[in-house]
Each structure stands twice: as C-alpha cells, then as structure tokens.
Design a protein around this motif. Sequence first.
Motif, short mmCIF file in Angstrom:
data_model
loop_
_atom_site.label_atom_id
_atom_site.label_comp_id
_atom_site.label_asym_id
_atom_site.label_seq_id
_atom_site.Cartn_x
_atom_site.Cartn_y
_atom_site.Cartn_z
N ILE A 26 24.33 -1.19 -14.64
CA ILE A 26 25.64 -0.91 -15.25
C ILE A 26 26.67 -1.88 -14.70
O ILE A 26 26.60 -2.33 -13.56
CB ILE A 26 26.08 0.55 -15.00
CG1 ILE A 26 26.25 0.80 -13.48
CG2 ILE A 26 25.11 1.53 -15.59
CD1 ILE A 26 26.93 2.11 -13.17
N ALA A 59 30.18 10.17 -11.75
CA ALA A 59 28.91 9.89 -12.41
C ALA A 59 28.61 10.95 -13.47
O ALA A 59 28.15 10.64 -14.58
CB ALA A 59 27.79 9.82 -11.38
N ASN A 80 28.85 9.52 -22.14
CA ASN A 80 27.77 8.77 -22.79
C ASN A 80 26.95 9.64 -23.75
O ASN A 80 26.40 9.15 -24.74
CB ASN A 80 26.84 8.16 -21.74
CG ASN A 80 27.45 6.94 -21.07
OD1 ASN A 80 28.28 6.26 -21.67
ND2 ASN A 80 27.05 6.67 -19.84
N GLN A 99 28.20 10.31 -17.45
CA GLN A 99 27.02 10.75 -18.19
C GLN A 99 27.41 11.67 -19.35
O GLN A 99 26.82 11.60 -20.44
CB GLN A 99 26.05 11.47 -17.25
CG GLN A 99 25.37 10.55 -16.25
CD GLN A 99 24.51 11.30 -15.24
OE1 GLN A 99 24.74 12.49 -15.00
NE2 GLN A 99 23.52 10.61 -14.67
N ARG A 107 22.95 7.13 -9.92
CA ARG A 107 23.01 8.10 -11.02
C ARG A 107 22.99 7.41 -12.38
O ARG A 107 22.43 7.93 -13.35
CB ARG A 107 24.28 8.94 -10.89
CG ARG A 107 24.29 9.88 -9.68
CD ARG A 107 23.42 11.12 -9.93
NE ARG A 107 23.87 11.85 -11.08
CZ ARG A 107 24.80 12.83 -11.03
NH1 ARG A 107 25.36 13.16 -9.87
NH2 ARG A 107 25.15 13.48 -12.14
N LEU A 108 23.63 6.24 -12.49
CA LEU A 108 23.82 5.60 -13.80
C LEU A 108 22.93 4.38 -14.01
O LEU A 108 22.90 3.84 -15.12
CB LEU A 108 25.29 5.20 -13.99
CG LEU A 108 26.32 6.34 -13.87
CD1 LEU A 108 27.73 5.79 -14.03
CD2 LEU A 108 26.05 7.42 -14.90
#
Length: 489
Positions: A136, A68, A75, A72, A131-132
């Motif tokens: 998603i 995760a 991203n 991140q 976390r995301l």
Amino acid sequence: MFRSSAGESEKKTWRWFPSSLLGRVLLLTLLAMASAQIISSAAWIATFRAQQVEGLVATTRNLAQSAAATAQFFNSLPLEYRHIVLDQLRDMGGTRFFVSLNDKRINMEPLPDSERKRLVTEEVERVLRKRLGNRINLHIEFVDPASLRILNSELPLDALPQSWAHYALTLEPLNPPVLVTQIEVADGEWLYLAAALPAPYVSLEDEGIPGQQILFLVVMIAILFPVLAWLIRQQTRPLRKLAKAARDLPLEDDQPPLVEKGSSEILAVTRSFNTMRRRLQSYISDRNQLFRAISHDLKTPITRLRLRVDLIDDDVMRERLEADLHELELLAKNALQSMKDTDIHENAEPVDVERMLRGMAEAYQGDGPDRVTVQGHCRPYRGKPLALKRCLGNLVDNAVKYGDKAMVRIEDMAGQLVIHVEDEGPGVSEDQLSRIFEPYYRLDKNQHKGFGLGLGIARNIAQSHGGELDISNRSAGGLHVELTLPRHR
C-alpha cells in the motif's frame, strides 16, 4: 619558605570548606541529599520516561489498529456509499478520527524529528502494513494543530464547523500533536485519517524533571535544614563551652567544674577535662610548694656560706667565693623565676599588646630615641597578660642587648596576631639556631649578660597560647624573631 607556601596553598584550597562542625555537617548533609536526590531522580526519570514511551507506543498502536480497521471498512464499501458514510459521521459529531476522501495527498509542515516521534511513526507504519499489506501507498506524519490542513481545499482546522473536526482533533488547552495517516485506496483517492494523541501522552519531546520533584526537594531541604541546624547547635554547645574552658583553663579552686551533660561522647570528654583540671590544680599546688621549699632551703646554706666567707683573711679568695655565691644565688632566682613565668595558672583576658609594646619602647627612650621602635596597630588580644608581657619583654631585651636596637613590627590578621622583632646584631650561625631555645645555652660563653633562659621562656609562653616562636637571620644582618599568636574565636 616552601612549607609556608604549601600551607598557604592548602589553606586557599580548603577556604570554601566551613571550619565549624555545624557548617561542615550541614554542607555534607546538603551534598549527601543532593547526591541521593540526583541518583534517585535520574533512576525515577529514566523509569518514568520508559513508561511514557511504552504507553505512547501502545496508544498509537491502538490508533493504528483503528485506522487500519477504518481503511478496511471503506475499502469494503461500494464507491457510491463512501461519501454518504462520511457525511453521516460528520453530522453525528465525529469519531475518534476525522475521516475524509481526498483526490490527492495533502502536504503539511511536520513536527521536528525526535526519538519518540521516530518510534511511534515506525510502530504505526508497521501495524498498517501488517493489516493492509506491504504494497500500500501510505504517508504518516505528526502535525501541530495550527499547521493541520483538511480536505482537498487544504482548509485549516479553525475554518471548519465545530461538529466536523474540533471534537476529534482538539484537546484544549493541551493541543497535543495530531497523527495524520493518508492511505491511497484507489487511483486519485486518498483516505485521510487524523487523530489527536490522547492524554496523558500529549508530547513527542523528552520532558525534563517534573516540577513536583523539584518542589519536593526544595520543601524537604527547607524543613530538614533548620531542624538539623538546631539539633547540631544543641549538640555542639557543650563542645564550645569545653573549647573555651580549655583555652582559658581556669585553675582557681573557686571556679566550678564544667557541667557534665550532653551525648555520651561529649559527656566522656567533659568528665575527662574536669579530671585533667583537678590533676593540674594538684600538680601546680605541689610544684609551688616544692619550689617554695627549695627557695627556703637554698637561702639558709647560701647565707651560712656568706658568713663563713667573711671570716676568710685572703682577700683574693674571699672575692672569688663571693662571686661564686652571687652567681649561685642568681642561678637559683632565675630558675625559680623561669618556672613562675611559664606557669599556666593565669587566666586569659583581653590584652592591649600594642600599648604594652609602646610602653616598653618608652622605657628605652633614655638610651636613645630609636633604641626601640614600634610600627603597626592591632586589636586587643585575648591572652595571659603577665605571661605575654614577660614574653615580649624577653624578645625586646634580647634585641637591645645583643643587637643594639629593636625594631618591632605588628601584623594583625583575621585569624592571628604576628609580632616581628628585628635587631642589627651579628646574627647567629645556622648550627646555633637549633639550640638557641635550650635552657642555659648562651651564644658567647664569655659574656655574662644572662643565663640563656629568656628565649626558652618566651617560646614556652607562645606555645601555651597555641602559638609559635621562630628565629632566623636577616639578610641585612641581625636576627629576625617572629612571634605568632592565633586568635581563638
């Protein structure tokens, strides 16, 4: 017949159970050890597997957190820097993950489903979505290293340079499963993260009993059993000597008593046996003296009465009194003889029973070739020779006396010797069968062939050898006498 069938069925049921104390203790010890090991191993394995599952879930949770964080990080990078970062990671020898950006999701053959795989996959998905974000698009799967495919060209692991992927995805020679996480970070871009499960969690299958546990059990049994067998044999040796002494029961004064040693229980039994032996010696000695005295005391008045009878002038009265005195003398002699024949002072030794029976048959050959017949063979039997001769002689004599002929059949088995004596006489009514062993009981009161002591003496001798004497009527007529003598090991 019913009791016999039930007894045979019970013997067959317990045939597998050892007869010796050593065998029984070892068998029960083996069963107790096996039961204890099975219970303890089951509890240990359950705890061990629970700990393994807990550790596996915790490890994959950390992998999911790292995945995760990596997602991140990518991203947050500008699009033009993402490939530069990937190239630098590969040139540095890789990280905990093999990371790539693909323009599609790569399909690979997953590992078979299992309970552990389901738990781990759900935990990874839970962490990533937390976390995301729940929206998603991601795909999580465990793949065997041989089925792993990498990059848009779907190359196998062996086709890539060592520095690119082998460092992160192989843990030879264990070859653990590879966790492949594919996350769609943008349209036409999939972040590809692959990481091998770290040791010791290198399998998603339930493992069997560890080899160390089996080895420990085998070694423990291999060490414990010989020691236990030796210890039990040492403790039961006095019992075997005691059993032999009780079976033979030597009552001569020159025979030493058994050595009193061993555990407190065996010591008490041996001491009691020696005390019983001394009492029996004293009893037999006193009884012999008593019957010698009775025999001596009876001869004097009988002789005196004979002299007085000779002085009677009435021939008829004199003959009647002489017959009564003769019967009285025979009664006294037979009573003393029966006590002597059923005595237990004789020592046991190997006896050729077959030869003894054939010798009895030869003695009757003058009355006819088939007066007494003997069939079958047997090994020597350990018993009291004179007592056995008296027992068998009484059975054969009774068959010839009351049934015209005796047909003897020998059955020699592993645990016992059985001798069948059959005749062709009139048989015995059922109400008389129960009294046939009583002393001085005769089937026909008008017959003067004996005093009714022979069968009682024969049964007492059989019982003194640990056996039994059974009498029944034959379907074809006559009596069937079955003498059973156990063979003591």
